[in-house]
Design an enzyme around this catalytic site. Structure first.
Site, PDB file in Angstrom:
ATOM      1  N   ARG A  23      45.521  17.582  56.663  1.00 55.38           N
ATOM      2  CA  ARG A  23      44.210  16.963  56.918  1.00 55.38           C
ATOM      3  C   ARG A  23      43.433  16.680  55.643  1.00 55.38           C
ATOM      4  O   ARG A  23      42.536  15.860  55.636  1.00 55.38           O
ATOM      5  CB  ARG A  23      43.357  17.884  57.801  1.00 55.38           C
ATOM      6  CG  ARG A  23      43.944  18.170  59.160  1.00 55.38           C
ATOM      7  CD  ARG A  23      43.172  19.270  59.853  1.00 55.38           C
ATOM      8  NE  ARG A  23      43.335  20.521  59.074  1.00 55.38           N
ATOM      9  CZ  ARG A  23      42.564  21.582  59.212  1.00 55.38           C
ATOM     10  NH1 ARG A  23      41.580  21.598  60.066  1.00 55.38           N
ATOM     11  NH2 ARG A  23      42.784  22.668  58.479  1.00 55.38           N
ATOM     12  N   GLN A  46      16.596  23.467  42.576  1.00 54.95           N
ATOM     13  CA  GLN A  46      16.660  22.015  42.716  1.00 54.95           C
ATOM     14  C   GLN A  46      18.115  21.579  42.708  1.00 54.95           C
ATOM     15  O   GLN A  46      18.959  22.210  42.068  1.00 54.95           O
ATOM     16  CB  GLN A  46      15.968  21.300  41.547  1.00 54.95           C
ATOM     17  CG  GLN A  46      14.480  21.368  41.549  1.00 54.95           C
ATOM     18  CD  GLN A  46      13.842  20.596  40.397  1.00 54.95           C
ATOM     19  OE1 GLN A  46      12.653  20.668  40.251  1.00 54.95           O
ATOM     20  NE2 GLN A  46      14.589  19.875  39.584  1.00 54.95           N
ATOM     21  N   ASN A  48      19.836  17.928  41.858  1.00 50.04           N
ATOM     22  CA  ASN A  48      19.531  16.586  41.365  1.00 50.04           C
ATOM     23  C   ASN A  48      20.758  15.692  41.446  1.00 50.04           C
ATOM     24  O   ASN A  48      21.888  16.160  41.398  1.00 50.04           O
ATOM     25  CB  ASN A  48      19.045  16.655  39.915  1.00 50.04           C
ATOM     26  CG  ASN A  48      17.781  17.474  39.770  1.00 50.04           C
ATOM     27  OD1 ASN A  48      16.975  17.559  40.683  1.00 50.04           O
ATOM     28  ND2 ASN A  48      17.603  18.091  38.617  1.00 50.04           N
ATOM     29  N   ARG A  59      22.838   9.772  28.736  1.00 49.13           N
ATOM     30  CA  ARG A  59      21.648  10.506  29.171  1.00 49.13           C
ATOM     31  C   ARG A  59      21.660  11.853  28.452  1.00 49.13           C
ATOM     32  O   ARG A  59      22.601  12.618  28.594  1.00 49.13           O
ATOM     33  CB  ARG A  59      21.653  10.715  30.675  1.00 49.13           C
ATOM     34  CG  ARG A  59      21.603   9.416  31.478  1.00 49.13           C
ATOM     35  CD  ARG A  59      21.669   9.704  32.976  1.00 49.13           C
ATOM     36  NE  ARG A  59      21.722   8.498  33.760  1.00 49.13           N
ATOM     37  CZ  ARG A  59      20.653   7.847  34.225  1.00 49.13           C
ATOM     38  NH1 ARG A  59      19.453   8.295  33.972  1.00 49.13           N
ATOM     39  NH2 ARG A  59      20.798   6.750  34.946  1.00 49.13           N
ATOM     40  N   HIS A  62      19.035  16.981  26.841  1.00 46.76           N
ATOM     41  CA  HIS A  62      17.819  17.543  27.420  1.00 46.76           C
ATOM     42  C   HIS A  62      17.892  19.056  27.613  1.00 46.76           C
ATOM     43  O   HIS A  62      18.959  19.605  27.850  1.00 46.76           O
ATOM     44  CB  HIS A  62      17.559  16.920  28.802  1.00 46.76           C
ATOM     45  CG  HIS A  62      17.555  15.432  28.789  1.00 46.76           C
ATOM     46  ND1 HIS A  62      18.152  14.691  29.772  1.00 46.76           N
ATOM     47  CD2 HIS A  62      17.029  14.534  27.916  1.00 46.76           C
ATOM     48  CE1 HIS A  62      17.994  13.406  29.522  1.00 46.76           C
ATOM     49  NE2 HIS A  62      17.320  13.282  28.396  1.00 46.76           N
ATOM     50  N   LYS A  72      22.097  24.850  34.460  1.00 49.32           N
ATOM     51  CA  LYS A  72      22.562  23.709  35.249  1.00 49.32           C
ATOM     52  C   LYS A  72      24.036  23.911  35.584  1.00 49.32           C
ATOM     53  O   LYS A  72      24.789  24.451  34.782  1.00 49.32           O
ATOM     54  CB  LYS A  72      22.425  22.392  34.477  1.00 49.32           C
ATOM     55  CG  LYS A  72      21.010  21.988  34.172  1.00 49.32           C
ATOM     56  CD  LYS A  72      20.986  20.700  33.366  1.00 49.32           C
ATOM     57  CE  LYS A  72      19.578  20.310  33.000  1.00 49.32           C
ATOM     58  NZ  LYS A  72      19.563  19.129  32.106  1.00 49.32           N
ATOM     59  N   HIS A 119      21.758  19.563  27.105  1.00 49.91           N
ATOM     60  CA  HIS A 119      22.795  18.973  27.959  1.00 49.91           C
ATOM     61  C   HIS A 119      22.630  17.460  28.014  1.00 49.91           C
ATOM     62  O   HIS A 119      21.515  16.933  28.060  1.00 49.91           O
ATOM     63  CB  HIS A 119      22.686  19.540  29.380  1.00 49.91           C
ATOM     64  CG  HIS A 119      23.547  18.818  30.355  1.00 49.91           C
ATOM     65  ND1 HIS A 119      23.044  17.871  31.235  1.00 49.91           N
ATOM     66  CD2 HIS A 119      24.876  18.866  30.571  1.00 49.91           C
ATOM     67  CE1 HIS A 119      24.042  17.391  31.950  1.00 49.91           C
ATOM     68  NE2 HIS A 119      25.155  17.974  31.579  1.00 49.91           N
ATOM     69  N   TYR A 132      23.846  17.819  40.297  1.00 51.00           N
ATOM     70  CA  TYR A 132      23.766  19.114  39.631  1.00 51.00           C
ATOM     71  C   TYR A 132      22.702  20.030  40.210  1.00 51.00           C
ATOM     72  O   TYR A 132      21.656  19.607  40.671  1.00 51.00           O
ATOM     73  CB  TYR A 132      23.625  18.970  38.123  1.00 51.00           C
ATOM     74  CG  TYR A 132      22.581  18.006  37.605  1.00 51.00           C
ATOM     75  CD1 TYR A 132      21.381  18.463  37.089  1.00 51.00           C
ATOM     76  CD2 TYR A 132      22.829  16.643  37.586  1.00 51.00           C
ATOM     77  CE1 TYR A 132      20.443  17.595  36.584  1.00 51.00           C
ATOM     78  CE2 TYR A 132      21.900  15.763  37.077  1.00 51.00           C
ATOM     79  CZ  TYR A 132      20.702  16.246  36.570  1.00 51.00           C
ATOM     80  OH  TYR A 132      19.773  15.373  36.078  1.00 51.00           O
ATOM     81  N   LYS A 167      13.349   6.892  25.287  1.00 50.62           N
ATOM     82  CA  LYS A 167      13.022   8.316  25.114  1.00 50.62           C
ATOM     83  C   LYS A 167      14.212   9.073  24.519  1.00 50.62           C
ATOM     84  O   LYS A 167      14.057   9.834  23.562  1.00 50.62           O
ATOM     85  CB  LYS A 167      12.639   8.916  26.467  1.00 50.62           C
ATOM     86  CG  LYS A 167      12.222  10.362  26.425  1.00 50.62           C
ATOM     87  CD  LYS A 167      11.814  10.802  27.834  1.00 50.62           C
ATOM     88  CE  LYS A 167      11.357  12.219  27.885  1.00 50.62           C
ATOM     89  NZ  LYS A 167      10.932  12.622  29.240  1.00 50.62           N
ATOM     90  N   ASP A 168      15.401   8.864  25.062  1.00 44.61           N
ATOM     91  CA  ASP A 168      16.580   9.572  24.562  1.00 44.61           C
ATOM     92  C   ASP A 168      16.990   9.095  23.170  1.00 44.61           C
ATOM     93  O   ASP A 168      17.512   9.879  22.377  1.00 44.61           O
ATOM     94  CB  ASP A 168      17.750   9.451  25.537  1.00 44.61           C
ATOM     95  CG  ASP A 168      17.560  10.322  26.775  1.00 44.61           C
ATOM     96  OD1 ASP A 168      16.635  11.167  26.791  1.00 44.61           O
ATOM     97  OD2 ASP A 168      18.334  10.159  27.728  1.00 44.61           O
TER      98      ASP A 168
END
Length: 189
Positions: A23, A46, A48, A59, A62, A72, A119, A132, A167-168
């Site tokens: 299956r 959270q 995300n 990305r 951070h 994370k 990260h 995540y 920003k990054d």
């Protein structure tokens, strides 16, 4: 789950242990008991989901400063990405070192990112999606970022970024004061 130590102190990749038949298969993505037995975070507040339309979307890098520091657990659920972490804990034997691994919908591998790590990731396919778990709520006043191409860190991205937010692009190189490195001491478990 199979917890694989990375070269960075306290960070892991996690592979699913599939149980299958004609299956398909079943596998745990998270188990409080299994994470706890490894000494890892078991409380997540959270979940995300991020989607990137184009290959080469970067990305990162951070993180949040203590007391809002976050753990994370990152998984790619569509396409493929190269996930990177950087140890920013000054009292760690792997301080300022980075580690990267390919996470894909096909390999179902996850990255466990401890507190005190920056990260980020770059997408290796179009239409890549990351999912995540995060252990702390978003705290904009404690948000920081590290420039993805900081020469003092020397991350070797597998492809050149083609899409990156302003920003990054504009996070500073590693700076003791801006990045709050004094506040990162004592995070090693």
């Amino acid at each position: 789950m199979k917890f694989n130590k990375s070269p960075l102190e306290g960070a892991y990749t996690i592979d699913l242990e599939k149980r299958g038949d004609e299956r398909g298969f079943f596998a745990r993505v998270f188990c409080e008991n299994e994470f706890g037995a490894q000494g890892l975070e078991t409380r997540f507040v959270q979940i995300n989901n991020s989607s990137s339309a184009k290959r080469g979307t970067l990305r990162g890098m951070h993180f949040q400063l203590p007391p809002e520091g976050e753990v994370k657990v990152v998984r790619c659920i569509k396409g493929s990405l190269y996930d990177v972490i950087v140890d920013l804990r000054p009292d760690s034997p792997t301080f300022k070192q980075w580690f990267g691994a390919e996470l894909s919908a096909e390999n179902r591998r996850m990255m466990y990112v401890p507190r005190g790590f920056a990260h980020g990731f770059i997408t290796l396919t179009d239409d890549a999606e990351a999912f995540y778990l995060v252990s702390a709520f978003y705290a904009p006043h404690e948000e920081r970022g590290l420039r993805y191409n900081d020469p003092a860190i020397g991350i070797e991205w597998p492809i050149a970024p083609t899409e990156i937010s302003e920003k990054d692009q504009n996070w500073p190189d590693l700076d003791v004061e801006f990045h709050g490195l004094e506040r990162m001491k004592g995070l090693i478990r």
